[in-house]
Design an enzyme around this catalytic site. Sequence first.
Site, PDB file in Angstrom:
ATOM      1  N   GLU A  99       6.019   1.008 -34.653  1.00 19.02           N
ATOM      2  CA  GLU A  99       6.439  -0.216 -33.980  1.00 19.02           C
ATOM      3  C   GLU A  99       5.201  -1.074 -33.692  1.00 19.02           C
ATOM      4  OE1 GLU A  99       8.638   0.212 -30.328  1.00 19.02           O
ATOM      5  OE2 GLU A  99       9.057  -1.924 -30.223  1.00 19.02           O
ATOM      6  N   GLY A 104       1.272   3.211 -24.244  1.00 19.24           N
ATOM      7  CA  GLY A 104       1.679   4.367 -23.431  1.00 19.24           C
ATOM      8  C   GLY A 104       2.379   5.457 -24.214  1.00 19.24           C
ATOM      9  N   GLU A 143      10.975   6.490 -22.436  1.00 18.13           N
ATOM     10  CA  GLU A 143      11.120   6.766 -23.873  1.00 18.13           C
ATOM     11  C   GLU A 143      12.444   7.486 -24.137  1.00 18.13           C
ATOM     12  OE1 GLU A 143       9.092   5.046 -25.449  1.00 18.13           O
ATOM     13  OE2 GLU A 143       7.639   4.820 -23.825  1.00 18.13           O
ATOM     14  N   GLU A 174      13.464  -3.522 -24.267  1.00 14.38           N
ATOM     15  CA  GLU A 174      12.402  -3.205 -23.304  1.00 14.38           C
ATOM     16  C   GLU A 174      12.787  -3.580 -21.868  1.00 14.38           C
ATOM     17  OE1 GLU A 174      10.391  -1.145 -24.045  1.00 14.38           O
ATOM     18  OE2 GLU A 174      10.176  -1.270 -26.219  1.00 14.38           O
TER      19      GLU A 174
HETATM   20  N1  B3K Z   1       8.261   0.656 -27.844  1.00 15.44           N
HETATM   21  C1  B3K Z   1       6.928   1.105 -27.568  1.00 15.44           C
HETATM   22  C2  B3K Z   1       5.888   0.032 -27.646  1.00 15.44           C
HETATM   23  C3  B3K Z   1       5.410  -0.285 -29.002  1.00 15.44           C
HETATM   24  C4  B3K Z   1       4.247  -1.250 -28.929  1.00 15.44           C
HETATM   25  C5  B3K Z   1       3.854  -1.776 -30.240  1.00 15.44           C
HETATM   26  N2  B3K Z   1       2.656  -2.568 -30.165  1.00 15.44           N
HETATM   27  C6  B3K Z   1       6.817   1.773 -26.252  1.00 15.44           C
HETATM   28  C7  B3K Z   1       7.862   1.466 -25.268  1.00 15.44           C
HETATM   29  O1  B3K Z   1       8.036   0.366 -24.816  1.00 15.44           O
HETATM   30  O2  B3K Z   1       8.566   2.362 -24.938  1.00 15.44           O
HETATM   31 ZN    ZN Z   2       9.943   0.669 -24.138  1.00 17.43          ZN
END
Ligand code: B3K
Ligand code: ZN
Length: 886
Positions: free
Chosen positions: A130, A270, A307, A329
């Site tokens: 991602e 993270g 997550e 998000e």
């Molecule tokens: N979805 C990922 C973040 C990806 C960042 C890409 N630069 C983590 C999260 O928000 O859970």
């Molecule tokens: Zn996320």
Amino acid sequence: MRDADPKTIYLKDYSVPEYLIDNVALGFNLDEENTTVTARMTLIRNPASLAVGTALVLLGENLRLHRVVLNDANELGEQDYQQTDDALIIHNVPQQHSFVLTIENSINPKANTALEGLYLSNGMLCTQCEAEGFRKITYFLDRPDVMTRFTTTLEGDKDRYPVLLSNGNKIAYGELPDNRHWVTWEDPFRKPCYLFALVAGQLACLEDRFTTCSGRSVSLHIFAEPYDLDKCGHAMQSLKNAMLWDEQVYGREYDLDLYMIVAVSHFNMGAMENKGLNVFNTKFVLARPDTATDFDYEHIEGVIGHEYFHNWTGNRVTCRDWFQLSLKEGFTVFRDQEFTGDKTSKAVKRIEDVNMLRTRQFSEDAGPMAHPIRPDAYIEINNFYTLTVYEKGAEVVRMLHTLLGADGFRKGSDLYFERHDGQAVTCDDFVNAMEAANSVDLSQFRRWYEQAGTPVVTVQQTYDANAHTLTLTLSQNCPPTPGQHHKAPLLIPVAMGLMNADGSVAPCQLQGQQADQACILQLTQAQQTFTFVGLTQQPVLSVLRGFSAPVKVLMERSLDELAFLLSHDSDTFNRWEAGQQLASRIIFGLVGDVQNGLALQLNPIMLDAFEKVLQYPWPDLSYFSLLLSLPSENYLAEQMTIVDVEAIHTAREFVVRSLAEHFQAVLRGLYQRYHLDESGQFDSGAIGRRRIKNICLGYLSRLNAVDIQQWALQQFNSAKNMTDQIAALSDIVNNPHADKQICLARFYQQWQAEALVIDKWFTLQATSKMPDAFQTVLALMNHPAFDLSNPNRVRSLIGAFSQANAVHFHAANGQGYAFLGDQIIALNTLNPQVASRMVGALTSWAKYDVNRQALMKAQLERIINTANISKDVYEVASKSLSPLSA
Ligand code: B3K
Ligand code: ZN
């Protein structure tokens, strides 16, 4: 000079994909420097696409292409396709509905210091796809609305890569000659390629199980380097807590038989929610009482939850395009916030989240990078994983929760999952589901997705003693942001309550409605009037309870009224907020005195308010500790038009010292009362006692008394938990303590094998306000443990210095800015994503005095003019320099 044309991508240009990839069989022959990838994909023409072209454009970057084969038979020659810097264009693909294309290419994970695609971390191979990393693995339709079934076969050396992981279920494995082996994984769920993952290495595994609400047993595996296995227990418990919570609160059950988490030490952010195989920064997995603080424990649970929650909000239902990022998000952050609140203290969690939002997101929203939670345009999508998309996005979801109530919100989320399971959808689809499930009209609410900037709500009140009415006039105004000069009024839920002069609850009765204890006003117009009736005395207002909308409130309040609210407001958020406003007002008064060269004196109202807080028998000690905390320098800076970093620091320090002197006896008493040996205990009582004890020690340390210095030293030496040890070390480092160097050296000696603890050691020194801080930072850059290729290290030293040490970073001679400029230029080639994050500290140049503005802008110019500037860094630096054209 740039490595790519800074092409802007617009939401308005979205069109459905011409082709879809029904399924792909991936094969990896793993090697540190030369991994070969085979992708056999079944492509179909998208019936929803109107395009009639005969070319197929697959995206790919930094790939060595070996072969392209059509329908398992025809190897294409160079005349059949064209390779560009970022794509493979295949001419004249078959006109049939579906065909098979096989691509063979190779990549070099070791050379991949950008940590996007397949890369190497401490000998382990892992991926980050991602947002657009999959195209660095093989040529593909790398966009989230192409959802594919993946089968993945990994092959590698048995000693180097005994563990071979990918998404889904392990369906086959076997041995090969030359000490090699293979494993095949199959993911039964369609997914976009950004959710693909593979991990290969010498990993140890902590195993457990979870029985879901329908009685299925799920294996839970947490992988880490063998040395770290003893630090995975808390992450495992957090995962089980999250799985149960999502069943109870959202009715969401896990869908595979296996859930894996891998902890890696080189990671740009993270963690990552890859289907069934989350990859995590070690920072959000590893914890042992002696190595991790109470905050670390809480954050680990929060990120593990985040997550895990993505499995439904992000994976089962994903985003149509990257402009919709907040769909997954914002919602997932809201879910993780509520999870942590339920597990710890709702009041404390809310305050912590709002504090962060107001300090950091508000400043983003007021700066040159301001964008709506659903941006309209970007150059590099990785730059839009922002506080706005995440944290303001979560506030927008929270407002829906507030407006619809918990039950209405749940009806809406149920409908959203029912309608869109297995689809790639938009923010509008989410709001539509909320609307349909509750039969409400949310058209005005949708503006929150379109408009950037922090609205200001002004509150005016008139009490009519004869009619017993209170008339409130609320008006809203949102400042212009880049590219958006006029804003339409938003629907703003303003939660409020009324109090009598004795602190009792006054009835909250809007004209023509029932009386209640509290209410939520729906502000929909630029200016609107609300009349409350049945008030026999003039009430005191408590506005925006629980921070019911991400706005700033402007309201005339006397300091006495704020002190009253701090003593009496039944809303835990507003009670704390009254204390913060009181302290801010007093500090800003002192900032003026510093600027005018006047002697500083602390207003007795502050002493009186602090005394009341100290005397009250607070049941939640963590909440108590927040009431004792002054607004941070960064939050104070956010509220100033032109920031005076030195005056803020001097004024705030003066208040800290005055409070410490005045309440020395009480603070000493609290420290001694709560300084217990409770290492290893993580219940809210023990955490609260540590918080109070350490905040008291922090105040007392400002007094430079010999016995207090001894307390700090004693606590540092004898602590068996990291919360106490690092708190004591912080007091030693941030005050003139004779043993500072000895303690820093001892700490390093003690923890040199624990990378995450050494990160704390770097951060503590990088954020020190003592006069030698900048020289220390320069020296630490040459420390053998410093490593520019490890993002955690970069954040702990360069990030901490530039973002959390205002007095030294903003030194008037510009040395802090030049230092940051050097580091951004060095990082640009190594890791553009991390480099771009570091530009953040220079973007707010307009908020400083003209000399500093010139110095900051000079660094931004220098960065932009560097050879081979990445589009990540280019976008942030250039938008910062010309905010209005953005
Ligand atoms: N979805 C990922 C973040 C990806 C960042 C890409 N630069 C983590 C999260 O928000 O859970
Ligand atoms: Zn996320």
